[in-house]
Design a protein around this motif. Structure first.
Motif, PDB file in Angstrom:
ATOM      1  N   GLN A 107      27.640 106.197  62.163  1.00 56.99           N
ATOM      2  CA  GLN A 107      27.420 105.927  60.125  1.00 56.99           C
ATOM      3  C   GLN A 107      26.347 105.581  59.608  1.00 56.99           C
ATOM      4  N   LEU A 166      33.631 106.682  65.255  1.00 51.62           N
ATOM      5  CA  LEU A 166      32.500 106.731  63.812  1.00 51.62           C
ATOM      6  C   LEU A 166      31.941 105.738  62.858  1.00 51.62           C
ATOM      7  N   PRO A 171      32.646 106.852  52.886  1.00 46.44           N
ATOM      8  CA  PRO A 171      31.630 107.177  52.357  1.00 46.44           C
ATOM      9  C   PRO A 171      30.534 106.674  52.547  1.00 46.44           C
ATOM     10  N   ASN A 226      38.321 108.851  52.017  1.00 47.87           N
ATOM     11  CA  ASN A 226      37.016 109.220  53.073  1.00 47.87           C
ATOM     12  C   ASN A 226      36.458 107.568  52.981  1.00 47.87           C
ATOM     13  N   LEU A 255      38.776 104.505  59.763  1.00 46.56           N
ATOM     14  CA  LEU A 255      37.594 104.767  60.415  1.00 46.56           C
ATOM     15  C   LEU A 255      37.695 104.533  61.844  1.00 46.56           C
ATOM     16  N   MET A 293      32.327 111.411  55.373  1.00 48.36           N
ATOM     17  CA  MET A 293      32.208 111.426  56.679  1.00 48.36           C
ATOM     18  C   MET A 293      33.846 112.219  57.253  1.00 48.36           C
ATOM     19  N   ILE A 310      27.595 113.488  57.518  1.00 42.17           N
ATOM     20  CA  ILE A 310      27.553 112.615  59.465  1.00 42.17           C
ATOM     21  C   ILE A 310      27.087 113.725  59.878  1.00 42.17           C
TER      22      ILE A 310
END
Ligand code: GLA
Length: 391
Positions: free
Chosen positions: A324, A320, A368, A366, A316, A289, A258
Motif C-alpha cells: 500500500q 500489504l 485504506p 478495512n 493488515l 485493501m 490495491i
C-alpha cells in the motif's frame, strides 16, 4: 590536558542528557495519557502532510459532519490537513429533504469550526445526479416542457440558497456529482437527464457562479480517469466550455483498489485536463485493501460469499502495508508531476477506523488510508511524505 577536560565533561554530560531525555519522555507520556489521543498524535513529531505538500497542492479530507464535537479528531486533522469537506450534511437529501425545509445547523457549525481553525471548506455537493440520491420532491410528475422548467427552477432555488448562504466562506463546490453513465449511455439515466439532458449541468454551474462568483466550481465523478468515462467527461467539459459555462476543475474521486490503481490512465487524464485549460482535484482518495469490484460482477453472484469475507480483522499484514505504501508513493509521485494543474488532494475520511469502506459494499475491517484506527501514521504515510519531500 584540554582533551582530558573535555572528555571528563562529556562523561558528565552524557548521563545528564540521558536523565533529561527520560524525564522529558515521562512528562510527555503523562501528558498524552491525560489528554488521550490528541496529545499522543502531537507527540510523535511526524511531519505535517499539509506542510510537506504545500509546495505542490493543498491537502484535504472528507470528514464527519459532527466535526466540531468530535474532539478526538481535532489534533490529527489540524496537524495534517488544511481543507475539509463535510461528508454528508451539504448533500441535497440532507440540506433540503422536502421542498423548502432547510437543515443548516450541521453545515453552519462545521463551517464556523473551519473558520476558527483556518481550514478551507469544500461544499459537497449541489446536484447528485442519481435518482436514489435526489430527494424525490425535486422531480415533477410529468415530462412536459413545463415540468422541465419546474425541475430547473427547483434546482436553481436550491443552489442559490445553499451557495448564497456560504458565499465567500465555502470557497469551492462540487457542483454536479456523478452525472456520467457507467454503461453505454452518455449521461447516467435519471430524472435529471430524462427531463433536461445535459442542460441541468450547465444550469447548475451558472447558478452556482452567480451565487458566488469567486468560488472554484468542480465537476466530480468516479472512474473518470478510465478510458470510457474519461471520453464522456472530456466531451462534457468541452461542451460546457464552448457554451461559456463557468466550470473550473474536474474532480477525480480517486476511490482506488490495491493493485489496480490506474497510474497510466491517470497520467493521460491529467494531460487531457491540462490541454482543456482546466484544473484537477483529487477529491475522495483512498486505496481499498479488500477489493470490492467482484461485488458487482456477474449479476452479484459473489455477494453472499463476499459478505462473510473479512480477512484483516486483526490488522493488515506487514507485506500489504508495504505494498500500500508503494502504491500511495507512486500515486503521489504522479500527482507531483502534475502539480501545476492539481489544485488539491483530499482523502475520503480521516483514518482507517472512519473509512466508508468498512461498510461499503459489505461490512469488513478495512485499512485504506494513511492513518490507522488510533490515528497513528502507517508506512503509507511515511512513503507519501518522502515523495513530497524529494527534491
Ligand atoms: C461518493 C460520494 C461521496 C461519498 C462517497 C462514499 O464518492 O461522492 O459523497 O458518499 O461516495 O462515502
Amino acid at each position: 590536558m584540554k582533551t582530558q577536560r573535555s572528555l571528563r565533561s562529556v562523561r558528565f554530560l552524557i548521563p545528564l542528557g540521558c536523565i533529561s531525555i527520560t524525564l522529558l519522555t515521562v512528562l510527555l507520556r503523562a501528558g498524552s495519557q491525560s489528554e488521550g489521543h490528541r496529545a499522543r498524535v502531537a507527540d510523535l513529531g511526524e511531519p505535517s502532510l499539509a506542510v510537506v505538500a504545500q509546495r505542490w497542492f493543498r491537502m484535504g479530507v472528507g470528514i464527519h459532519d459532527g466535526l466540531p464535537q468530535r474532539l478526538e479528531d481535532h489534533a490529527l486533522l489540524l496537524r495534517h490537513f488544511r481543507v475539509v469537506t463535510p461528508e454528508n450534511s451539504l448533500k441535497p437529501a440532507a440540506v433540503q429533504p422536502r421542498e423548502n425545509q432547510w437543515f443548516f445547523d450541521l453545515p453552519d457549525a462545521f463551517v464556523a469550526f473551519a473558520e476558527r481553525h483556518r481550514l478551507q471548506v469544500v461544499g459537497h455537493c449541489l446536484v447528485w445526479a442519481k435518482d436514489d440520491r435526489t430527494p424525490s420532491w425535486f422531480y415533477p410528475e410529468g415530462d412536459s416542457p413545463a415540468d422541465r422548467q419546474l425541475l430547473l427552477q427547483r434546482m436553481s432555488n436550491h443552489i442559490r440558497t445553499v451557495v448564497g448562504r456560504y458565499r465567500g466562506r465555502i470557497t469551492e463546490w462540487d457542483v454536479v456529482n456523478e452525472a456520467l453513465d457507467d454503461g453505454s449511455e452518455w449521461l447516467r439515466p435519471s430524472g435529471w437527464s430524462r427531463l433536461c439532458q445535459e442542460e441541468f449541468i450547465a444550469g447548475a454551474f451558472r447558478w452556482a457562479h452567480q451565487a458566488d462568483p469567486n468560488a472554484l466550481l468542480i465537476y466530480n465523478d468516479y472512474h473518470n480517469e478510465l478510458p470510457a468515462k474519461r471520453e464522456k467527461c472530456l466531451r462534457l467539459l468541452r461542451q460546457l466550455r464552448e457554451q461559456g459555462v463557468p466550470v473550473h476543475a474536474v474532480g477525480l474521486q480517486g476511490h482506488y483498489e490495491i493493485d489496480q490503481v490506474p497510474f497510466e490512465e491517470l497520467e493521460r487524464t491529467f494531460e487531457a485536463i491540462r490541454a482543456l485549460g482546466l484544473k484537477a482535484v483529487i477529491s475522495e482518495l483512498d486505496i481499498d485493501m479488500i477489493p470490492r469490484s467482484r461485488w458487482w460482477a456477474e449479476g452479484g453472484r459473489y455477494r453472499e460469499e463476499l459478505s462473510r469475507y473479512d480477512p484483516y480483522r486483526d490488522g493488515l499484514p506487514a507485506e500489504l502495508l508495504e505494498r500500500q505504501a508503494q502504491q500511495y508513493a507512486r500515486l503521489f509521485r504522479l500527482f507531483r508531476r502534475h502539480a501545476d494543474i492539481i489544485e488539491r488532494v483530499s482523502f475520503w475520511n480521516l483514518h482507517d477506523g472512519q473509512s466508508w469502506l468498512n461498510s461499503f459494499p459489505w461490512r469488513r475491517v478495512n485499512h485504506p488510508l494513511l492513518f490507522d484506527r488510533a490515528g497513528r501514521p502507517k508506512p503509507a504515510f511515511y512513503a507519501v511524505v518522502e515523495v513530497l519531500q524529494e527534491p
